[in-house]
Design a protein around this motif. Structure first.
Motif, PDB file in Angstrom:
ATOM      1  N   ILE A 102       0.878  -1.337  -0.203  1.00  0.00           N
ATOM      2  CA  ILE A 102       0.096  -0.057  -0.221  1.00  0.00           C
ATOM      3  C   ILE A 102       0.575   0.872  -0.575  1.00  0.00           C
ATOM      4  N   GLY A 103       2.211   1.536   0.839  1.00  0.00           N
ATOM      5  CA  GLY A 103       3.347   2.020   0.918  1.00  0.00           C
ATOM      6  C   GLY A 103       3.404   2.981  -0.428  1.00  0.00           C
ATOM      7  N   ILE A 104       3.779   1.347  -1.511  1.00  0.00           N
ATOM      8  CA  ILE A 104       4.300   2.349  -2.807  1.00  0.00           C
ATOM      9  C   ILE A 104       3.304   2.138  -3.419  1.00  0.00           C
ATOM     10  N   GLN A 105       1.533   1.851  -3.465  1.00  0.00           N
ATOM     11  CA  GLN A 105       1.443   2.259  -4.050  1.00  0.00           C
ATOM     12  C   GLN A 105       0.617   3.860  -4.393  1.00  0.00           C
ATOM     13  N   LEU A 106       0.827   4.504  -3.241  1.00  0.00           N
ATOM     14  CA  LEU A 106       0.475   5.577  -2.023  1.00  0.00           C
ATOM     15  C   LEU A 106       1.393   6.014  -2.889  1.00  0.00           C
ATOM     16  N   ASN A 107       2.744   6.535  -3.150  1.00  0.00           N
ATOM     17  CA  ASN A 107       3.720   6.744  -3.069  1.00  0.00           C
ATOM     18  C   ASN A 107       3.701   7.279  -4.185  1.00  0.00           C
ATOM     19  N   VAL A 108       3.920   5.872  -5.825  1.00  0.00           N
ATOM     20  CA  VAL A 108       3.445   6.475  -6.910  1.00  0.00           C
ATOM     21  C   VAL A 108       2.346   7.601  -7.021  1.00  0.00           C
ATOM     22  N   ALA A 109       1.272   7.353  -6.504  1.00  0.00           N
ATOM     23  CA  ALA A 109      -0.390   7.541  -7.260  1.00  0.00           C
ATOM     24  C   ALA A 109      -0.061   9.319  -6.377  1.00  0.00           C
ATOM     25  N   TYR A 110       0.869   9.869  -4.825  1.00  0.00           N
ATOM     26  CA  TYR A 110       0.521  10.961  -5.264  1.00  0.00           C
ATOM     27  C   TYR A 110       1.864  11.591  -5.269  1.00  0.00           C
ATOM     28  N   GLU A 111       3.477  10.899  -6.108  1.00  0.00           N
ATOM     29  CA  GLU A 111       4.237  11.419  -6.021  1.00  0.00           C
ATOM     30  C   GLU A 111       5.060  12.777  -6.090  1.00  0.00           C
ATOM     31  N   LYS A 112       3.764  13.676  -6.851  1.00  0.00           N
ATOM     32  CA  LYS A 112       4.562  14.795  -6.894  1.00  0.00           C
ATOM     33  C   LYS A 112       2.842  16.339  -6.262  1.00  0.00           C
ATOM     34  N   ARG A 113       2.033  14.893  -5.534  1.00  0.00           N
ATOM     35  CA  ARG A 113       1.133  16.121  -3.992  1.00  0.00           C
ATOM     36  C   ARG A 113       1.865  16.132  -3.307  1.00  0.00           C
ATOM     37  N   VAL A 114       0.857  16.551  -1.718  1.00  0.00           N
ATOM     38  CA  VAL A 114       1.030  16.674  -1.195  1.00  0.00           C
ATOM     39  C   VAL A 114      -0.269  16.818  -0.479  1.00  0.00           C
ATOM     40  N   PRO A 115       0.082  15.301  -0.417  1.00  0.00           N
ATOM     41  CA  PRO A 115      -2.244  14.910  -0.031  1.00  0.00           C
ATOM     42  C   PRO A 115      -1.840  14.894   1.992  1.00  0.00           C
ATOM     43  N   VAL A 116      -3.458  15.228   2.486  1.00  0.00           N
ATOM     44  CA  VAL A 116      -3.407  14.889   3.692  1.00  0.00           C
ATOM     45  C   VAL A 116      -3.701  13.379   4.324  1.00  0.00           C
ATOM     46  N   PHE A 117      -3.491  13.035   5.223  1.00  0.00           N
ATOM     47  CA  PHE A 117      -3.781  11.828   5.930  1.00  0.00           C
ATOM     48  C   PHE A 117      -4.735  11.880   6.721  1.00  0.00           C
ATOM     49  N   VAL A 118      -5.646  11.532   6.584  1.00  0.00           N
ATOM     50  CA  VAL A 118      -6.606  11.476   7.682  1.00  0.00           C
ATOM     51  C   VAL A 118      -7.405  10.193   7.982  1.00  0.00           C
ATOM     52  N   GLY A 119      -6.934  10.273   9.811  1.00  0.00           N
ATOM     53  CA  GLY A 119      -7.103   8.591  10.566  1.00  0.00           C
ATOM     54  C   GLY A 119      -7.815   8.665  11.178  1.00  0.00           C
ATOM     55  N   GLN A 121       5.628   3.514   5.210  1.00  0.00           N
ATOM     56  CA  GLN A 121       6.146   3.448   4.245  1.00  0.00           C
ATOM     57  C   GLN A 121       5.703   4.585   2.982  1.00  0.00           C
ATOM     58  N   VAL A 122       5.381   5.611   4.010  1.00  0.00           N
ATOM     59  CA  VAL A 122       4.915   6.769   2.599  1.00  0.00           C
ATOM     60  C   VAL A 122       5.920   7.692   3.022  1.00  0.00           C
ATOM     61  N   HIS A 123       6.619   7.742   1.779  1.00  0.00           N
ATOM     62  CA  HIS A 123       7.860   8.443   1.513  1.00  0.00           C
ATOM     63  C   HIS A 123       8.234   9.724   1.083  1.00  0.00           C
ATOM     64  N   ILE A 124       6.350  10.399   0.805  1.00  0.00           N
ATOM     65  CA  ILE A 124       6.327  11.698  -0.023  1.00  0.00           C
ATOM     66  C   ILE A 124       5.900  12.475   0.784  1.00  0.00           C
ATOM     67  N   ALA A 125       5.736  13.708   0.473  1.00  0.00           N
ATOM     68  CA  ALA A 125       5.357  15.277   1.501  1.00  0.00           C
ATOM     69  C   ALA A 125       4.151  15.156   1.906  1.00  0.00           C
ATOM     70  N   SER A 126       3.868  15.536   2.640  1.00  0.00           N
ATOM     71  CA  SER A 126       2.340  14.399   3.810  1.00  0.00           C
ATOM     72  C   SER A 126       2.207  15.502   5.080  1.00  0.00           C
ATOM     73  N   GLU A 127       0.697  15.392   4.841  1.00  0.00           N
ATOM     74  CA  GLU A 127       0.641  15.831   6.806  1.00  0.00           C
ATOM     75  C   GLU A 127      -0.336  14.957   7.323  1.00  0.00           C
ATOM     76  N   VAL A 128      -1.386  14.948   8.141  1.00  0.00           N
ATOM     77  CA  VAL A 128      -1.243  14.011   9.381  1.00  0.00           C
ATOM     78  C   VAL A 128      -1.986  14.778   9.922  1.00  0.00           C
ATOM     79  N   CYS A 129      -3.449  14.017  10.095  1.00  0.00           N
ATOM     80  CA  CYS A 129      -4.315  14.861  10.766  1.00  0.00           C
ATOM     81  C   CYS A 129      -5.583  13.369  11.677  1.00  0.00           C
ATOM     82  N   PHE A 130      -6.358  13.562  12.510  1.00  0.00           N
ATOM     83  CA  PHE A 130      -6.811  12.968  12.747  1.00  0.00           C
ATOM     84  C   PHE A 130      -8.020  13.376  13.040  1.00  0.00           C
TER      85      PHE A 130
END
Length: 177
Positions: A26-43, A58-67
């Motif tokens: 899943i981490g690989i899929q997310l890294n590829v799908a959002y490679e040039k974007r900065v998603p917000v992960f909402v847990g 496993q996510v190696h792209i720029a991103s933010e996290v909130c809950f």
């Protein structure tokens, strides 16, 4: 392997090694799908905390996290209503949003969360869930994009999932017997 939690019996369903392999995929899929974007992960708390923590490693792209915190269970039964306990504290307007769920069974919690997030006018919404119970889902979701495991309509605990507040800390996932 069988365990007992609060006088209820459970058997091993998915071991931690299987979970770790799925997280890498899943981490690989997310890294590829959002490679040039900065998603917000909402847990969605509390259940997502272990899955999301390990997934984010496993996510190696720029991103933010909130809950956000939702409540939909009473013991081992789904409640009739879903309550928002802690709401969003991040603006999602125009953002790529990835909702992180531990499990989708009826889909009532996810439906409420998606409706809340849509009011924020995000650019997109995708859902990533560790477990999906296809036979229990009561809603149609075009947003579900990443699924770790499809399981039967069993009550499960471990790896963030609980029974009366217990067993969230278990690294494996168990089903009630």
């Amino acid at each position: 392997m069988k365990i007992q939690i609060d006088h209820k019996d459970f058997e091993l369903m998915i071991d931690h090694e299987q979970v770790k392999k799925k997280l890498r995929l899943i981490g690989i899929q997310l890294n590829v799908a959002y490679e040039k974007r900065v998603p917000v992960f909402v847990g969605i708390l509390n259940g997502c905390f272990m899955f999301m923590a390990d997934l984010m490693k496993q996510v190696h792209i720029a991103s933010e996290v909130c809950f956000i915190k939702m409540a939909s269970y009473e013991g081992d039964r789904r409640a009739d209503t879903v309550k928002s306990v802690i709401g969003l504290n991040t603006s999602l307007k125009g953002r790529e949003v990835i909702i992180i769920e531990d499990i989708i069974d009826s889909g009532n919690t996810l439906r409420k969360v998606i409706d809340l997030i849509k009011k924020e006018k995000p650019a997109s919404i995708a859902v990533c869930t560790l477990l999906l119970k296809p036979d229990a889902v009561q809603h149609d979701f075009e947003e579900i994009a990443y699924v770790g495991f499809e399981i039967e309509n069993d009550f499960v605990v471990g790896y963030g999932l609980d029974y009366n507040g217990l067993a969230r800390n278990l690294k494996d996932i168990y089903r009630a017997v």
